[in-house]
Design a protein around this motif. Sequence first.
Motif: not given
Length: 290
Positions: A68-69, A74-77, A252-254
């Motif tokens: 978990d990030l 999570s929004t901006n890698r 997420e998941d794309i």
Amino acid sequence: MNRLLYVFLFFVAFQTQLTAQASINDYKYIIVPKQFEFLKSQDQYETSSLTKFLFNKYGYTAFFDNEDLPKDLSTNRCLALISDIKKIKGFLITRLQIDLVDCNGNVVMSSQIGETKIKEYERAYQTAIREAFETYRHLDYKYEPSEAVIAASKSSTTSEAEEIEELKKEVEALKAKKEEMETISEEKKSEKPILEKKPKKVTKQIIEDVVELEPKSTPKTEILYAQPKPNGYQVVDMTPKVVMFLLNTSKEDIYLVKDENAIVYKEDGFWFLSKFSNDNLSLTQINLKF
């Protein structure tokens, strides 16, 4: 003369270190893959665990790529650099180098080469990693938000989101068209046999030409395995043979499929490959394991 040359070289090296330090300070996090490319399994010889431990020990904020990030990451890698360990060829010697790679695949910084003549794999890899890590240990890292990095990441995220939304709209349009064709087919079945033959063939051909969108879930479906890589995953079959490379997105998941006009996404608990080619869109259910 020699002394002046030594002073000059020292000054150049010092300036280079400062430039690298300023560059690495632009990034808030470090992502450590659970498996590096030169190894055969996740965290083999505890290489990933040691790398994450050392980054956190020396003042960085590191995470595994499968845990978990933080919300902003999570929004901006692009707020993170991805650690990548390269094995460099050497005769009777283990040589490793640790690269830090940004979200666009650019190497921001490379460590010194850690090397050892230890023959036992676990001790050799861990010793070489610790030696290579001396570069990052002495950088005096401190995160300082960079407008350039944030702006670039926003642009990248927007582009990915637009492409994903466009592909999803095309999928929905073809689903609607297929449902329309199926309705026509059902209506033709209710007509007299003499009027049924020719329209039935035409309807069947139209449906086949559009795209097969019904998920096929059978015991014979080939199992595919996703293996963590910098910026995403490589997907292999049972051979094992590399089938495709998946690139992370802000959703997420794309995932985007590298070098193809396609995406892989999860819907209702199933994974799908949506691919656009020659003005045709195909949607296939795949048995993907992470």
